[in-house]
Design an enzyme around this catalytic site. Sequence first.
Site, PDB file in Angstrom:
ATOM      1  NE  ARG A   1      67.860  23.054 -31.104  1.00 33.33           N
ATOM      2  CZ  ARG A   1      68.914  23.379 -31.850  1.00 33.33           C
ATOM      3  NH1 ARG A   1      69.295  22.593 -32.850  1.00 33.33           N
ATOM      4  NH2 ARG A   1      69.589  24.481 -31.624  1.00 33.33           N
TER       5      ARG A   1
ATOM      6  CE  LYS B   1      63.164  25.191 -31.346  1.00 36.52           C
ATOM      7  NZ  LYS B   1      62.567  26.520 -31.629  1.00 36.52           N
TER       8      LYS B   1
ATOM      9  CG  HIS C   1      63.606  30.795 -33.519  1.00 39.32           C
ATOM     10  ND1 HIS C   1      64.895  30.833 -33.039  1.00 39.32           N
ATOM     11  CD2 HIS C   1      62.886  30.128 -32.586  1.00 39.32           C
ATOM     12  CE1 HIS C   1      64.958  30.222 -31.874  1.00 39.32           C
ATOM     13  NE2 HIS C   1      63.751  29.783 -31.578  1.00 39.32           N
TER      14      HIS C   1
ATOM     15  CB  SER D   1      68.928  29.920 -26.110  1.00 38.04           C
ATOM     16  OG  SER D   1      68.737  29.457 -24.802  1.00 38.04           O
TER      17      SER D   1
ATOM     18  CE  LYS E   1      63.121  33.097 -29.132  1.00 39.96           C
ATOM     19  NZ  LYS E   1      62.239  31.934 -28.869  1.00 39.96           N
ATOM     20  CB  THR E   2      60.057  32.776 -23.355  1.00 39.89           C
ATOM     21  OG1 THR E   2      60.321  31.907 -24.459  1.00 39.89           O
ATOM     22  CG2 THR E   2      58.835  32.277 -22.607  1.00 39.89           C
TER      23      THR E   2
ATOM     24  CG  ASP F   1      60.326  28.812 -30.035  1.00 40.20           C
ATOM     25  OD1 ASP F   1      61.270  29.607 -29.862  1.00 40.20           O
ATOM     26  OD2 ASP F   1      60.492  27.658 -30.447  1.00 40.20           O
TER      27      ASP F   1
ATOM     28  NE  ARG G   1      64.624  24.741 -23.454  1.00 39.64           N
ATOM     29  CZ  ARG G   1      64.568  25.739 -24.332  1.00 39.64           C
ATOM     30  NH1 ARG G   1      63.423  26.371 -24.548  1.00 39.64           N
ATOM     31  NH2 ARG G   1      65.643  26.110 -24.982  1.00 39.64           N
TER      32      ARG G   1
END
Length: 533
Positions: free
Chosen positions: A61, A201, A220, A238, A242-243, A257, A323
């Site tokens: 981003r 996003k 988030h 990041s 989390k994932t 997410d 990704r």
Amino acid sequence: MQTTEREAVTHNLERHGIVGAGPIHWNPVTPALYEHAIRRGEGAIVHLGPLAVRTGRFTGRTPKDKFIVKEPSSEQNIWWDGNQPFDPDKFDQLHRRVAEYLRGKEVFVQDCYVGADPTYRLGVRVITELAWHSLFVRNLFIQRPSDAPPLEEPDFTVISVPHFHADPERDGTRSDAFIIINFAKRMVLIGGTEYAGEIKKSIFSVMHYLLPLQGVLSMHCSANVGRSGDTALFFGLSGTGKTTLSTDPDRQLIGDDEHGWSDRGIFNFEGGCYAKVIRLSPESEPEIYQTTRRFGTVLENVVYNPETRRLDLNDDSITENTRAAYPLSHIPNSTKTGTGDHPHNIFLLTADAFGVLPPIAKLTSAQAMYHFLAGYTAKVAGTEVGLTEPQATFSACFGAPFLTLPPRVYADLLGELVTKHKTNVWLVNTGWSGGPAGVSDRMPIAYTRAMIAAALDGGLAGVPTTPDPVFGVHVPERCPGVPSEILQPRSAWKDPEAYDHQARRLAEMFQRNFEPFAGLVSAEVREAGPRVG
């Protein structure tokens, strides 16, 4: 496409200011989008079927190029300390230029939903010039029934033109790239960047605006649910896991997410996942690893052998931010509804490169609000040019770049919901133990999984806790499957005085970061942070 359908499509695009575009591909399915992407030279099919693409100069981003139009219907609500204003007239001018750019160009349109709960669902139309972007949208958002007609009136429209470059002097942008949200026009304009995450996003930012105004917490975070129906949330920036930690073979994945928490429970915003895959391990992350070997997955900036088409997930020569974008159906153990009950447990994940936070600790409600507002993790030395020691990173609500309302709005909603539903909140350090990064090792994922499992199944419920001497959080004295000596971070350091020095440094960073919030929260929340001295 039949004439009547084309007339309907043309009419709909004209409503978005786009005249003369064509051919127009309306809701093409995955195989068709593959064919279009290959025909147009947008990517390559790699081993076992994923579509591999490159995103050019932007591999992540570009937050400095994101704006919100400052207009009467929303400007009183927007958190302007965290968002850049954009002139309404400049937006209209840029919109006209983008529409003219699309005249005579091939266009791909996806009508989709955002929000698994129909009560809070948005109908979103995404118009883009790239076929693989349309596939990304089809993977990440919630697909509408195949026989559904085009949305008569989308709740929000995204126009993404990666190959259109703005003129900053003429258009009022910072550079030739732009991401601009207009709540009055219910439209997002994106240009100058091929990084598809900007589409995802930007709509997340829209949900961050709309839902809290309806009393729904937008978050988030990832979410999963156990066999007994117990929902868990995982917040983290990041690189904190989390994932990875929410994708658990023993629990069903709700989403990785973006979620909402309403009076009905948890609901996913999306229909897919957007996982980092750099150095992905088939042993530690088998479910995510398998998605990189599936037809339908879009791989961004993943290196592959041009002859054998086999992937090298360890190669970061293009970017660390490789990704995979894939539908939730690629995860065998995912929910079909995208919803769950009110959470029993919330995990605030941090990768502490200073090595001083405990690997797991129970938080009071005040501590939960404090650490939610702090949103702490740390960058590791060597990951950025000139970074020679750990660097603290604070992102309010674990997602400051996507917040459209002041952070306190989200924190207050979290505090109310946690209290109402008696939710347990845990701080989990997935970072380093026994010393800082570069000196010690990162916490083994097997230990982190064991600690989370113990919290989820009640294995920590009756365990005595000890307050951390600096951060005050309540550290369990034992945990099944985890050596007791690593639970207390000071004990894990060979030099306790070095630990004390490092802990004081980090505590001071926490205090400085929290100063803007100090006057906005209760005394109990202010005092829930670390103490120095």
